[in-house]
Design an enzyme around this catalytic site. Sequence first.
Site, PDB file in Angstrom:
ATOM      1  CD  GLU A 276     106.092 100.750 -64.263  1.00 44.19           C
ATOM      2  OE1 GLU A 276     106.437 101.522 -65.172  1.00 44.19           O
ATOM      3  OE2 GLU A 276     105.606 101.156 -63.193  1.00 44.19           O
TER       4      GLU A 276
ATOM      5  CB  CYS B 100     110.056 100.222 -71.842  1.00 42.95           C
ATOM      6  SG  CYS B 100     111.040 100.620 -70.407  1.00 42.95           S
TER       7      CYS B 100
ATOM      8  CD  GLU C 278     107.247  98.881 -76.978  1.00 46.50           C
ATOM      9  OE1 GLU C 278     106.466  97.922 -76.865  1.00 46.50           O
ATOM     10  OE2 GLU C 278     107.854  99.390 -76.027  1.00 46.50           O
TER      11      GLU C 278
ATOM     12  CD  GLU D 110     108.104  82.910 -72.093  1.00 44.50           C
ATOM     13  OE1 GLU D 110     108.040  83.618 -71.067  1.00 44.50           O
ATOM     14  OE2 GLU D 110     107.246  82.937 -73.006  1.00 44.50           O
TER      15      GLU D 110
ATOM     16  CB  THR E 297     101.125  90.917 -72.054  1.00 42.87           C
ATOM     17  OG1 THR E 297     101.703  90.447 -73.262  1.00 42.87           O
ATOM     18  CG2 THR E 297     101.001  89.771 -71.081  1.00 42.87           C
ATOM     19  N   GLY E 298      99.574  93.537 -70.948  1.00 42.92           N
ATOM     20  CA  GLY E 298      99.060  94.321 -69.815  1.00 42.92           C
ATOM     21  C   GLY E 298      97.541  94.339 -69.795  1.00 42.92           C
TER      22      GLY E 298
ATOM     23  N   GLY F 103     105.822  94.516 -69.082  1.00 39.24           N
ATOM     24  CA  GLY F 103     105.780  93.814 -70.362  1.00 39.24           C
ATOM     25  C   GLY F 103     105.044  94.664 -71.379  1.00 39.24           C
TER      26      GLY F 103
ATOM     27  CE  LYS G 196     105.873  84.216 -66.659  1.00 37.09           C
ATOM     28  NZ  LYS G 196     106.790  84.127 -67.831  1.00 37.09           N
TER      29      LYS G 196
HETATM   30  P1  NAD Z   1     105.409  90.317 -72.886  1.00 39.79           P
HETATM   31  O1  NAD Z   1     104.225  91.132 -72.558  1.00 39.79           O
HETATM   32  O2  NAD Z   1     105.348  89.411 -74.042  1.00 39.79           O
HETATM   33  O3  NAD Z   1     105.838  89.401 -71.638  1.00 39.79           O
HETATM   34  C1  NAD Z   1     106.128  89.947 -70.363  1.00 39.79           C
HETATM   35  C2  NAD Z   1     105.939  88.876 -69.306  1.00 39.79           C
HETATM   36  O4  NAD Z   1     104.559  88.533 -69.246  1.00 39.79           O
HETATM   37  C3  NAD Z   1     106.682  87.571 -69.583  1.00 39.79           C
HETATM   38  O5  NAD Z   1     107.160  87.057 -68.374  1.00 39.79           O
HETATM   39  C4  NAD Z   1     105.594  86.683 -70.168  1.00 39.79           C
HETATM   40  O6  NAD Z   1     105.845  85.290 -70.007  1.00 39.79           O
HETATM   41  C5  NAD Z   1     104.406  87.125 -69.341  1.00 39.79           C
HETATM   42  N1  NAD Z   1     103.095  86.874 -69.960  1.00 39.79           N
HETATM   43  C6  NAD Z   1     102.800  86.540 -71.234  1.00 39.79           C
HETATM   44  N2  NAD Z   1     101.464  86.388 -71.378  1.00 39.79           N
HETATM   45  C7  NAD Z   1     100.901  86.639 -70.176  1.00 39.79           C
HETATM   46  C8  NAD Z   1      99.568  86.678 -69.692  1.00 39.79           C
HETATM   47  N3  NAD Z   1      98.513  86.407 -70.476  1.00 39.79           N
HETATM   48  N4  NAD Z   1      99.353  87.016 -68.410  1.00 39.79           N
HETATM   49  C9  NAD Z   1     100.389  87.323 -67.592  1.00 39.79           C
HETATM   50  N5  NAD Z   1     101.680  87.290 -67.980  1.00 39.79           N
HETATM   51  C10 NAD Z   1     101.939  86.950 -69.270  1.00 39.79           C
HETATM   52  O7  NAD Z   1     106.614  91.355 -73.025  1.00 39.79           O
HETATM   53  P2  NAD Z   1     108.118  91.052 -73.452  1.00 39.79           P
HETATM   54  O8  NAD Z   1     108.126  90.762 -74.925  1.00 39.79           O
HETATM   55  O9  NAD Z   1     108.719  90.088 -72.518  1.00 39.79           O
HETATM   56  O10 NAD Z   1     108.819  92.464 -73.157  1.00 39.79           O
HETATM   57  C11 NAD Z   1     108.795  93.525 -74.055  1.00 39.79           C
HETATM   58  C12 NAD Z   1     107.713  94.526 -73.692  1.00 39.79           C
HETATM   59  O11 NAD Z   1     107.894  94.950 -72.340  1.00 39.79           O
HETATM   60  C13 NAD Z   1     107.774  95.787 -74.517  1.00 39.79           C
HETATM   61  O12 NAD Z   1     106.473  96.184 -74.882  1.00 39.79           O
HETATM   62  C14 NAD Z   1     108.391  96.805 -73.571  1.00 39.79           C
HETATM   63  O13 NAD Z   1     108.098  98.153 -73.840  1.00 39.79           O
HETATM   64  C15 NAD Z   1     107.837  96.375 -72.265  1.00 39.79           C
HETATM   65  N6  NAD Z   1     108.678  96.860 -71.168  1.00 39.79           N
HETATM   66  C16 NAD Z   1     108.196  97.884 -70.394  1.00 39.79           C
HETATM   67  C17 NAD Z   1     108.997  98.415 -69.385  1.00 39.79           C
HETATM   68  C18 NAD Z   1     108.501  99.522 -68.488  1.00 39.79           C
HETATM   69  O14 NAD Z   1     109.091  99.742 -67.445  1.00 39.79           O
HETATM   70  N7  NAD Z   1     107.427 100.231 -68.860  1.00 39.79           N
HETATM   71  C19 NAD Z   1     110.275  97.905 -69.171  1.00 39.79           C
HETATM   72  C20 NAD Z   1     110.725  96.868 -69.995  1.00 39.79           C
HETATM   73  C21 NAD Z   1     109.909  96.351 -70.988  1.00 39.79           C
END
Ligand code: NAD
Length: 500
Positions: free
Chosen positions: A255, A289, A390, A184, A237-238, A233, A181
């Site tokens: 992550e 990140c 962040e 989007e 959301t994590g 992400g 997944k």
């Molecule tokens: P996000 O958390 O908004 O979304 C990440 C993914 O999760 C997307 O595919 C989104 O559609 C999905 N998502 C949204 N709500 C969800 C839910 N309730 N349950 C499951 N999945 C859901 O993050 P983003 O804005 O896409 O990315 C930026 C973030 O990602 C930053 O905080 C960044 O630090 C982090 N990131 C971390 C790493 C790492 O390796 N630690 C690498 C890249 C990005």
Amino acid sequence: METEIRQTRRLGHFIAGKWEVSSEEFFVRTAPATGTVVAEIALGTYVDVERAVRAARNSFDLGEWPLLTAIERSTVLHRVADLIAMNLEGLAKLDSEEGGKPIRIARDDVRGSIALTRYAAGLALQMHGTTYTNNGPDYMGLIIRQPAGVVGLITPWNFPLLIMCQKLPFALAAGCTVVVKPSEFTTSSTAELVRLYQEAGLPDGVLNLVTGDGRVGQALAEHKEVDVLSFTGSTSTGRKVIEAAKGNLKKLSLELGGKAANVVFSDCDVNGAVEGSVFGAFFNNGECCVSQSRLLIEDSIADGFIGQLISRTNQLSVGNPLDDDIDIGALIHESHLKSVMSHVNDGQSDGARLISGGKRITHGALSSGLFMLPTILDEVKPESTLFQKEIFGPVLSITRFKTLTEAIELANGVDYGLSNSVWSNDINKVLKFSRAVKSGTVYVNTTIDAPVQMPFGGYKSSGLGREMGEAGFEEFTELKSISIRTNRMPISFPPDIGNL
Ligand code: NAD
């Protein structure tokens, strides 16, 4: 097969070997650099996730993929790596156009994806267990490593192809089956990658794609037939993923966000540290990140260092991400750019001093896109939001320190713990810092620099588990202990150990 950029791409699910682009609802993606529509993404539902997980479950429980020999799985992955290489430019354009990232970085992401896929292909051959024959003549213990089952992979928008390749080939190398997944905002390169796996001969049902927004991710995290969920992400959301995953206590790899410090001591190679500070802060528009978004600088060299830093930052070019000579492209979407700008403004209200940039570009050729100048703020207080949160944009905050102890305290003084950099030529100082700092990665006299063998992941609110390296591969496996008694059953429990 060469990936083509058409005016508008229509993308949908890939389930049990079939592409499906019909949907009741689509997410319309505009290029952040121009505002033009580039893709329409089918918004998947709970039912689509159910079908995809069913396909992956059947492929795992009844299909051939987990039972193939390691060399067979490895061969498919090498074929995919070849195909990614053949499609390098097309894949890079997709991520650059949809994600706003400079095309040079997008090309490096594709090269990284090839390396990750080849490395995972090698790990498939290394998968092994352990044998214990030192518990008496009648006993043999076998510890076998097996594929963990059905895996869900959820990825963010900032490195769409690269992060998918930090997960997908590792899961497949282990013998798992998968539902992916992507974000989007940047779905196209993942859809193209899935096509390349199909072209490489991966059996139907082993890899499934459900496109859509967070609702798809949520359904995947909740699903009881998903055995492992690997999510990249934001930390917020994590936390939702942890909550959603509790139904079947699935194995989680998370992550999450970061707030790295770039710690510069007076005894470093100053020119290298200036270059590293600019790269660490503004690489990938600061949407990274491991962005080194906090510069901690030893007071005795701060003024001269900051002067050099501003001059170097002023040389960075902001522009259309598809142009070859651009350093900083467009931010991912309007509300994100607004959030970054509001952090810059709030930071000044908290007492920080703006010394470079700090503006959205609203005139000229870039005014229809989501562009801002690389921004530096000095005198940032450790308790301020600018230091703690962040921000995920091209924004660097500067705080000064006097001693090694103070530098360690400042570096550790945030909720996150993904990475930190240290610049010094004193090996004792470097080792003391590296051991004391609470982050999964420490870069010494370098930054954002990690070959595929190095495990990657976070301490504290930056996540759980590791990606890449052998540790990343093991996230997609389970250990099973098989106790074999070759002669008699133990007659006492616990076993009689005599006079020992
Ligand atoms: P996000 O958390 O908004 O979304 C990440 C993914 O999760 C997307 O595919 C989104 O559609 C999905 N998502 C949204 N709500 C969800 C839910 N309730 N349950 C499951 N999945 C859901 O993050 P983003 O804005 O896409 O990315 C930026 C973030 O990602 C930053 O905080 C960044 O630090 C982090 N990131 C971390 C790493 C790492 O390796 N630690 C690498 C890249 C990005």
